[in-house]
Each structure stands twice: as C-alpha cells, then as structure tokens.
Design an enzyme around this catalytic site. Structure first.
Site, PDB file in Angstrom:
ATOM      1  N   LYS A   1     -22.769  71.014  -1.410  1.00 36.29           N
ATOM      2  CA  LYS A   1     -22.037  70.327  -2.355  1.00 36.29           C
ATOM      3  C   LYS A   1     -23.229  69.419  -3.279  1.00 36.29           C
ATOM      4  O   LYS A   1     -22.967  69.489  -4.526  1.00 36.29           O
ATOM      5  CB  LYS A   1     -21.256  69.397  -1.900  1.00 36.29           C
TER       6      LYS A   1
ATOM      7  N   PHE B   1     -17.339  67.932   8.629  1.00 32.94           N
ATOM      8  CA  PHE B   1     -15.977  68.387   8.367  1.00 32.94           C
ATOM      9  C   PHE B   1     -16.044  69.569   7.328  1.00 32.94           C
ATOM     10  O   PHE B   1     -16.792  69.531   6.470  1.00 32.94           O
ATOM     11  CB  PHE B   1     -15.190  67.292   7.742  1.00 32.94           C
ATOM     12  N   GLN B   2     -15.102  70.677   7.799  1.00 29.06           N
ATOM     13  CA  GLN B   2     -15.231  71.835   7.091  1.00 29.06           C
ATOM     14  C   GLN B   2     -16.406  72.496   6.861  1.00 29.06           C
ATOM     15  O   GLN B   2     -16.787  73.285   5.980  1.00 29.06           O
ATOM     16  CB  GLN B   2     -14.415  71.602   5.726  1.00 29.06           C
TER      17      GLN B   2
ATOM     18  N   GLU C   1      -7.107  82.256   0.061  1.00 33.74           N
ATOM     19  CA  GLU C   1      -8.064  82.650  -0.265  1.00 33.74           C
ATOM     20  C   GLU C   1      -8.428  84.152  -0.088  1.00 33.74           C
ATOM     21  O   GLU C   1      -9.232  84.804  -0.868  1.00 33.74           O
ATOM     22  CB  GLU C   1      -9.303  81.862   0.295  1.00 33.74           C
TER      23      GLU C   1
ATOM     24  N   MET D   1       3.697 103.608  10.392  1.00 30.22           N
ATOM     25  CA  MET D   1       2.614 104.544  11.077  1.00 30.22           C
ATOM     26  C   MET D   1       2.509 104.210  12.541  1.00 30.22           C
ATOM     27  O   MET D   1       2.344 105.116  13.260  1.00 30.22           O
ATOM     28  CB  MET D   1       1.458 104.274  10.168  1.00 30.22           C
TER      29      MET D   1
END
Length: 593
Positions: free
Chosen positions: A182, A132-133, A70, A501
């Site tokens: 949802k 959940f999630q 993602e 760097m």
C-alpha cells in the site's frame, strides 16, 4: 464511473516536460494500464488498494467492473481474454481478496490464458508481521502463475507492468501476478513517469517460427500417410491460426478432430470435422485417432482426457507435434517429429512448402479409402441418443434446439459437468473463440462470469451460458453485477436435480450408490432471478421448448434464465473405458465397443 464534476486527472501533476511527469504509484499504475491499452479492470476494492481505486476514480480511460466476489473478477478477466485475445486484468485487495482469485488464476494457468492479476499488499514495513489482511500472495500463487512481481518502489511500476503484459501474452501465455504494498501507491509520493515502448528479457526468449527442416520432415511424413488425422487444440485458438489450420486441412483433405479447448479452431459443420476426441469424444474421432498411421498434433498437449492409457495410445501412429512450449512436446506421448514454435508461423511455413511442391490432395486412393472407413464409423454412432419418453426432454435435444434458434452463431460459455459435455458435443462451433470453457482445471462456477466477460467484449452478440443447477450456484451472486453493467446474457440451465457427472460415475462405477450427488434442496430459480431484476423461465413441457427459447433469445436487452428440466437419468456418451485405448468406449448404457 460517471463523476465528471469531481474528477481530477493525473494531468494536474504534469510538468511542462512530458518525460519528467510526476505521478504517485497509484496514478502510475492506472496510467500504465491505460498506456498498455487496457479497457476494463475487473475487481473489488479493499484497504490495501484504496490509493489505486482513488487513482482509478480520477481518470476515464480504464473502466472498472465491480464484481460481487473476487473469484468472478478473475473468471471475467479470463473470459475477456479468451474471447478477444487480449490480456485480462484483475485488481483485488490483500489477504482474502487476493486468495479469492486463486481458483481463477489456476483456471487460466491450466488453459494458457494471458491475465494480469494486481493484488494489494500490506505496507512494506508490515510484510512478514502477520498484519491485518496480510497473505504472501507471491508464495501462494507461485505454482499457478507464469511469473510474479512484488513492487518495491513506485518508480518500478511502469517497467513491471510492461514486463507483466509481455510475459503474460507471449510464448505460451499465462497469468502474471503483480503484488503492490500500500505504501508504494501513496498519493503524497510522486516520481517521474515514463512508460517503456518495449521490453526485452535476456532470460526469457519465446520460440518463434519453428525449424524449416523439421517442418519439411513433417510434410514428407504427412504426404506419405495412408490414414492421417489432424489433432488440433487450444493452441490453435490462442495462436490465431484457425485460418491456416482450415486451409491446410482442405488442401490435404485430411480429417480433423479438436480437443475440448480447440473447438471452433476448425469449423464444426465442415464435413472433414470428425468431432471432439477423448474421454467423451465422438466414436468416429476416437476410432480415427486409434487407427491413424500419422497424427499431426497442433497446439495440444496429449492430456489424460485425450490419451486414456498412454501405453495403449494410437499404437501404429507416427506423431508430429507442433507446440510453442518445448516442455509440452514428448512429455506424455513421444513425438517422432517435434516442431517447437508458434502455431501460426509454423502452419504458414508448412502451407508455403506444400504449395511449392504443387501438392493438392495427396494419395487420393488411400485417402478415399480412409474416408470410407471414417464414414462407416460415423454411421455406427454419430452422437445418436435415445428418444425422450413422453413428456421428458433430453439434454442433447435442448442444446440442439439452442443451436437451431441461434443459427449456430452464439458465443457459448459453460460450467463443468454433464451439461459441459452436451454443450461441447451438440452445439457446432464454426468460429474460434466461440466456445469459452474451463478445460484443464475443470472449474465449476465459471459459466456465468465467463458469459459476462464475453458480453462486455461483444455487446452485440448473443452470449449463452449453458450450466447446471449445481454449477450456477457457485457464482450466482454475479446476477447483481449483470444488472449494474447491463449485461443481458442468456443462461440455459439443464436442470437434472443432481450433480450429473458425479451421479453418472456413481451409476457406472459404484453400483448406483449416489453419495452426495442429489440436489435435495434447490431454490426457485425463477423467483431468485427475478429478485435480481432479471427474467426467469421454467420450462418443463417439451412442446414449449422451441417457443420459450426463441422468446428468451429475442429479449436482447434482458438477462433471461431458462430453467429447463431434463431427464435426470441421462448419461453422456460416448465415454472411454478407463485405462484402455482410444477405441474402447461405452456407446450407451449396456453397449460398448
């Protein structure tokens, strides 16, 4: 997306009156994106957004690009926005899907890039239950977004989408989050759909043209200057004002310097361009800034990588600052003449007033003397670097070779580190939106997804990601996405076997104690790239650099990874000396101003 026989469009639910068309929340969202003119959505599916993905499946106007992480979806949308000027769109699921976009959101926020991130959420009745999630995406992203919405009812979706795009793309642009539970997208529940033609928010009024009186004051100060410079940043690119900047600079015959984000806003091959300024800016740009008596700052914010020590910044200069964000003016460096407004109309008004005064090139004697001094500074350094030892390649010469092979026409993306500075300094950018890079946040891992977003937007152009062996591994899984969507970008890895760097700072400030800066275990990049279905090249012989690079660039339909082994001891110079003025720089190892 080619599943035509199985598709059922949202049109199946339409009534005879278009204004009372009934759609589910998921169909509303996709229809609203299509009505907004969105071409691509970058994302990754999951449980909380499956209703939305099903709606996506049943239409063919908006194409979904399936990434492998993602974070890459966010970076691709960001680059699509940077390269086109349009607003990029991300679609991810709840919880880890949403939190994986946080780095990409922060990257866009720091560089004022318009982006709309649509995150799924657990059903409304489970919010706050540690479901959940479940993650509070509104709370998590609040410090790094311009605004955020959580949808409470499907009927709100069209207006929220319209507001999100308006806020993201207007004023000082930035990312906006839309969090969608949802149940709001349930295909069973249908409501009237109508996409608003326009939106107006009473509490949000972006500045417009700028104050004509302040513009006149700025002109008077510019015309009286003996040692002027125009300092232009990313706001000129984002504000589509590069043509006005170029006309103004040519009209006045004044030197121009760009920030890292502003590269390409003024042609890099123009004789009036003195190079990038700041921490790793050119000697001539930093010296010109330090000794200037008038600085016209356009769409830049005087960040720490430019100013060094603000107390010692350009002590003799009067500052004219043009910016669309009033909060950016006098935030770090006090502006003598502030002008709040969009860059393009402000510069247009400035040009109009100058032409009405009949001005061509003011103070020709003084400006001629100023250019003589600037040219002396150019001779002093001019981005010189030591010739490579036998059998070695300098990273600078590799970037210069890329400029030669591509005729300076490629879109260049970069990750963050030494290779980023070499790419910024040694490739000359003549067009806006040609240099795509993370400036404010300095995000390693953006280079490849940035190149992918640009290639999707401009399939006929050469797109090259200049990276290092450290940065490329942060999103290297997107090589799989490149194959799926036929994105034949070119990857030029300046491989110095270390975090360059970090190692440079350890050389200069920590007596060469290289703590965790060497890449002691690296993959065979050629084999790895080939495993993903692409072409790999390992280049260690300087005699083969030009021919191999030309061969790679000639493969228009293949992704080619050029693993170029460069001198691991090379540093980026110039480099400002910390907490000093702009004129205090290291010019090479052992040589300082």
């Amino acid at each position: 997306m080619e599943h035509t026989s199985e598709k059922q469009t949202a049109a199946d639910t339409r009534s005879t009156d278009k204004k009372t068309e009934l759609l589910s929340g998921g169909d509303m969202l996709i229809r609203a994106l299509a009505d907004e003119g969105v071409e691509y959505v970058f994302g990754y599916p999951g449980g909380a957004v499956l209703h939305i993905y099903d709606a996506m499946f049943r239409q063919d106007k908006v194409q979904h690009i399936l990434v492998r992480h993602e974070q890459a979806a966010g970076h691709m949308a960001d680059a699509y926005s940077r390269s086109t000027g349009k607003t990029g769109v991300v679609l991810v699921t709840s919880g880890p899907g949403a939190t994986n976009t946080v780095t990409a959101i922060a990257t866009a926020y720091m560089d004022s890039i318009p982006m709309v991130v649509i995150s799924g959420q657990v059903p409304s009745h489970l919010i706050g239950e540690d479901a959940f999630q479940e993650t509070d995406m509104i709370g998590v992203s609040r410090p790094i977004v311009k605004h955020s919405f959580q949808v409470r009812h499907a009927s709100e979706i069209p207006m929220i989408v319209k507001k999100a795009f308006y806020i993201a793309g207007s004023g000082r642009p930035g990312p906006v989050v839309i969090d969608i539970p949802k149940d709001v997208t349930n295909p069973v529940d249908k409501f009237a759909y109508e996409y608003p033609e326009k939106v107006k928010l009473r509490s949000y009024l972006p500045p417009g043209r700028g104050h004509a009186g302040q513009i006149r004051k700025a002109i008077d100060e510019l015309l009286a200057a003996k040692r002027p410079i125009i300092y232009a940043g990313g706001g000129v690119v984002q504000g589509n004002a590069s043509h006005h900047l170029t006309e103004l600079a040519h009209l006045l015959n004044y030197p121009v310097t760009n920030t890292l984000m502003g590269l390409g806003a003024f042609p890099g091959t123009d004789p009036q361009f003195v190079g990038m300024l700041g921490m790793h800016g050119t000697y001539e740009a930093n010296m010109t800034m330090h000794h200037a008596d008038v600085i016209l700052c356009i769409g830049a914010r005087f960040d720490d990588r430019v100013t060094n020590n603000p107390a010692k910044f350009c002590p003799d200069a009067k500052i004219i600052h043009i910016d669309i964000d009033p909060a950016a003016i006098s935030k770090t460096i006090m502006a003598h003449i502030p002008i709040v407004g969009a860059v393009e109309p402000v510069l247009a008004e400035m040009l109009t007033q100058l032409k009405q005064l009949g001005v061509n090139k003011p103070n020709p004697t003084e400006i001629g003397n100023w250019w003589s001094q600037i040219n002396e500074w150019r001779k002093r350094h001019g981005l010189r670097y030591d010739a490579p030892a036998a059998g070695e390649m300098k990273p600078q010469q590799v970037v210069e070779m890329l400029h030669k092979i591509t005729n300076g026409k490629a879109i260049i993306t970069s990750d963050v580190g030494q290779h980023q500075m070499f790419a910024a300094l040694y490739y000359k950018y003549d067009e806006p939106r040609q240099w795509i890079n993370s400036g404010g946040l300095g995000t390693m891992g953006v280079g490849l997804p940035y190149a992918m977003g640009c290639k999707l937007a401009f399939p006929e152009r050469d797109v090259v990601c200049i990276t290092g062996e450290g940065s490329i591994q942060m999103n290297i899984q997107e090589l799989s996405t490149c194959l799926q969507y036929n994105l034949p970008v070119k990857i030029l890895c300046l491989n110095n076997r270390s975090l360059g760097m970090v190692k440079q700072w350890q050389d200069m400030q920590y007596e060469g104690r290289h703590s965790s800066s060497y890449m002691e275990s690296l993959p065979d990049f050629v084999k790895l790239v080939e495993a993903y279905g692409h072409v790999g090249m390992k280049i260690t012989d300087p005699a083969q650099l030009e021919s191999k690079m030309a061969e790679a660039m000639a493969m228009k339909d293949r992704l080619v990874y050029m693993d170029v082994y460069v001198d691991p001891k090379e540093h980026v110079y110039p480099m400002q000396i910390a907490q000093q003025s702009m004129r205090d720089m290291w010019l090479r190892k052992g040589e300082r101003t």
